[in-house]
Design a protein around this motif. Structure first.
Motif, short mmCIF file in Angstrom:
data_model
loop_
_atom_site.label_atom_id
_atom_site.label_comp_id
_atom_site.label_asym_id
_atom_site.label_seq_id
_atom_site.Cartn_x
_atom_site.Cartn_y
_atom_site.Cartn_z
N ARG A 54 10.22 -5.80 7.36
CA ARG A 54 8.92 -6.69 6.36
C ARG A 54 9.30 -6.76 5.13
O ARG A 54 9.89 -5.95 4.39
N THR A 101 -3.79 -10.32 1.86
CA THR A 101 -4.12 -8.92 1.97
C THR A 101 -4.31 -8.09 0.78
O THR A 101 -5.41 -7.32 0.82
N GLY A 119 -3.21 -4.85 9.36
CA GLY A 119 -3.67 -6.38 9.56
C GLY A 119 -2.41 -7.21 9.79
O GLY A 119 -1.42 -6.51 10.02
N ARG A 166 3.69 -20.12 -1.84
CA ARG A 166 5.13 -19.64 -2.35
C ARG A 166 6.06 -20.65 -2.75
O ARG A 166 6.08 -21.71 -1.87
N GLU A 173 9.10 -21.28 -2.10
CA GLU A 173 10.10 -21.24 -1.20
C GLU A 173 10.90 -22.56 -1.23
O GLU A 173 10.54 -23.48 -1.45
N GLU A 229 -7.88 -8.05 8.79
CA GLU A 229 -7.53 -6.68 8.14
C GLU A 229 -8.61 -5.82 8.81
O GLU A 229 -9.87 -5.93 8.80
N ALA A 231 9.19 -16.71 12.74
CA ALA A 231 8.22 -15.69 12.77
C ALA A 231 6.85 -16.37 12.76
O ALA A 231 6.53 -17.09 11.78
N TYR A 237 6.75 -24.20 3.90
CA TYR A 237 6.14 -24.91 2.85
C TYR A 237 5.67 -24.05 1.58
O TYR A 237 5.77 -23.01 1.89
N GLN A 253 -2.54 -19.46 6.25
CA GLN A 253 -2.56 -18.30 7.04
C GLN A 253 -3.91 -17.99 7.84
O GLN A 253 -4.99 -18.25 7.06
N TYR A 262 3.96 -2.84 0.73
CA TYR A 262 2.65 -2.00 1.13
C TYR A 262 2.92 -1.33 2.33
O TYR A 262 1.99 -0.68 2.64
N TYR A 263 3.88 -1.68 3.23
CA TYR A 263 3.81 -1.12 4.36
C TYR A 263 4.05 0.28 4.89
O TYR A 263 5.15 0.68 4.18
N GLU A 273 -0.55 -14.44 -0.61
CA GLU A 273 -0.59 -13.87 0.66
C GLU A 273 -2.24 -13.29 0.25
O GLU A 273 -2.70 -13.34 -0.63
P1 HAM Z 1 4.12 -12.44 5.81
O1 HAM Z 1 5.15 -12.00 6.78
O2 HAM Z 1 4.68 -12.66 4.41
O3 HAM Z 1 3.03 -11.46 5.76
O4 HAM Z 1 3.62 -13.82 6.22
C1 HAM Z 1 2.98 -13.95 7.70
C2 HAM Z 1 3.25 -15.42 8.17
O5 HAM Z 1 2.82 -16.24 7.17
C3 HAM Z 1 4.64 -15.39 8.47
O6 HAM Z 1 5.06 -14.65 9.63
C4 HAM Z 1 4.73 -16.82 8.55
O7 HAM Z 1 4.55 -17.23 9.79
C5 HAM Z 1 3.88 -17.27 7.59
N1 HAM Z 1 4.52 -17.77 6.30
C6 HAM Z 1 4.91 -17.24 5.33
N2 HAM Z 1 5.54 -18.02 4.39
C7 HAM Z 1 5.52 -19.19 5.15
C8 HAM Z 1 5.99 -20.37 4.34
N3 HAM Z 1 6.49 -20.58 3.26
N4 HAM Z 1 5.37 -21.50 5.15
C9 HAM Z 1 5.01 -21.31 6.23
N5 HAM Z 1 4.62 -20.39 6.55
C10 HAM Z 1 4.89 -19.20 6.25
C11 HAM Z 1 1.79 -11.51 5.01
O8 HAM Z 1 1.46 -12.39 4.33
C12 HAM Z 1 0.98 -10.16 4.91
N6 HAM Z 1 -0.17 -10.47 3.98
C13 HAM Z 1 0.46 -10.16 6.39
C14 HAM Z 1 -0.43 -8.88 6.56
C15 HAM Z 1 -1.95 -8.93 6.83
N7 HAM Z 1 0.11 -7.82 6.79
C16 HAM Z 1 -1.10 -6.71 6.86
N8 HAM Z 1 -2.02 -7.52 6.84
#
Ligand code: HAM
Length: 423
Positions: A266, A88, A311, A116, A118, A134, A288, A125, A130, A270-271, A86
């Motif tokens: 979430r 952030t 963010g 990731r 996953e 922020e 999501a 994926y 993304q 860090y939230y 990610e």
């Molecule tokens: P997150 O919820 O882990 O937040 O990821 C944000 C979005 O990334 C998810 O809602 C989803 O749409 C997409 N996403 C996550 N994992 C995958 C995956 N394996 N494949 C496809 N799409 C994926 C964050 O990453 C935080 N950094 C968001 C944030 C920014 N919070 C504060 N600032």
């Protein structure tokens, strides 16, 4: 045959046009809110994510691509590195390292790949993309204000609107201050203690180390137990509640619809206070489309000054998926196919160059092709017109332009070609 690695994929035309369409709209909308772009490295020290995202999160415990980067010279130290899961943590590191507060840079956005490990599925994926933004800065600059939370959410609603995505649902919660969450964690620990032995191994561990993370559990058998646990809303202190109410009040005044969901915690540590997700009906299990929230203590946790922030990150893969049905108009086909007759490659290239300067999309053929083959190629390319460049045409400076859909054929002087093709 060597194949793309599981969980990764090639993005091919014409779908890449949708990605460009999305990114152009993002840059445009974010610009209007005075965000500027930041690009941080794709790998960082492992410690950044362990500390930032949290030791007990699924991301850090199970999903990171981490390796030991050995020293290559006596002057270097080996270290553990990780492909960013990610962005952030990387942005906050860059904020601290570059003293961005001194430059008044407090609204940043990024577009790029994240990683990731996953279990791959539709919309999930191992390399995904993304689009995130922020707002971060000293509290004196207003970064703690509920006005920022609401502004970011309103910007997202505006972006989705602009992309023609209407079927979204904003789930909103407050996860409180660290103090609120301390009390919540104690209550969770007490509630989990008599039942945790019936839960999965991960939850048994989380119940002791970081009970909040129990809410990330996806094991079906654990869900009835999780349903009986206390909710964070019961533990919000006066300040958290006031902030959360103010966010909601502004959202109502800008007419952004939301649902308060006090189960939303979430998956990252860090939230603080505001947390949210936008879901989309057409996406199925991975519904999501984006997630985000406040992270008021993250800068300090990473060794920086106090710098409250909020963010989000949009899953671009999922955003493009939810767009597909409405996106026909985005895919631009060639306006014309320029077909050179024998010996006319040079003249045809000159004409194509002129037309392209006027923002027309031109597919250029080859004088080795017979006319029939040129027509077939033009049709396969989806061109609107075919433009024939023969010796007579060049001498007269008048060209044959045929509409491939209607079959209508006209002779057009060179000076009028652009207007005719645009029309
Ligand atoms: P997150 O919820 O882990 O937040 O990821 C944000 C979005 O990334 C998810 O809602 C989803 O749409 C997409 N996403 C996550 N994992 C995958 C995956 N394996 N494949 C496809 N799409 C994926 C964050 O990453 C935080 N950094 C968001 C944030 C920014 N919070 C504060 N600032």
């Amino acid at each position: 045959m060597i194949k793309a690695v599981r969980g990764t994929r090639d993005l091919l035309p014409p779908e890449t046009a949708l990605w460009n369409f999305v990114e152009a709209a993002v840059r445009d909308v974010f610009r209007a809110y005075n965000f500027q772009e930041i690009r941080t490295p794709i790998f960082e020290s492992t410690e950044l994510f362990a500390r930032g995202v949290g030791d007990e999160t699924d991301i850090v415990t199970k999903e990171m691509y981490t390796w030991d980067d050995k020293a290559r010279a006596a002057s270097e130290k080996g270290q553990s590195l990780t492909l960013r899961p990610e962005n952030t943590a990387g942005v906050v590191r860059a904020y601290i390292e570059n003293h961005l507060w001194d430059r008044g840079l407090n609204k940043l956005y990024y577009i790029g790949p994240q990683f990731r490990r996953e279990r791959p599925a539709k919309g999930r994926y191992r390399q995904f993309y993304q689009i995130g933004a922020e707002v971060i800065g000293p509290a004196s600059a207003g970064s703690e204000s509920p006005a920022r939370d609401a502004e970011v959410l309103e910007m997202l609603a505006t972006l989705l609107d602009r992309l023609g995505i209407t079927d979204w649902n904003l789930e909103l919660n407050s996860v409180g201050t660290p103090a609120d969450r301390g009390q919540f964690n104690e209550a969770l620990r007490a509630a989990l203690d008599p039942v945790k032995d019936k839960m999965c191994g991960d939850c048994q561990r989380r119940a002791v180390t970081n009970p909040l993370r129990v809410f990330d559990c996806k094991v079906p058998a654990d869900q009835p137990i999780i349903d009986t646990l206390p909710r964070i809303s019961q533990f919000l202190g006066g300040e958290s509640r006031k902030h959360f109410d103010a966010v909601q009040e502004i959202l109502r005044s800008v007419e952004v619809e939301f649902h308060v969901n006090d189960r939303l915690v979430r998956g990252l540590d860090y939230y603080t206070r505001t947390a949210f997700e936008f879901t989309h009906g057409a996406l199925g299990a991975q519904n999501a489309i984006l997630g985000g929230g406040r992270y008021d203590g993250l800068s300090e946790m990473l060794g920086g000054p106090a710098a409250p922030g909020i963010g989000f990150a949009i899953g671009e893969d999922r955003l493009v998926m939810s767009l597909k049905e409405t996106a026909e108009g985005v895919l631009r086909k060639p306006d014309a196919y320029v077909a050179p007759m024998a010996g006319m490659n040079g003249e045809a290239a000159k004409l194509a160059h002129e037309l392209r300067r006027h923002d027309l999309v031109i597919e250029l053929g080859d004088d080795a092709f017979k006319l029939k083959k040129s027509f077939e190629a033009a049709t396969r390319a989806g061109a609107k017109y075919i433009l024939i460049v023969g010796e007579n045409e060049v001498t007269a400076d008048v060209f044959t332009l045929k509409n491939l859909a209607t079959g209508e054929q006209v002779s057009v002087p060179r000076a009028e070609l652009v207007r005719r093709i645009q029309g």
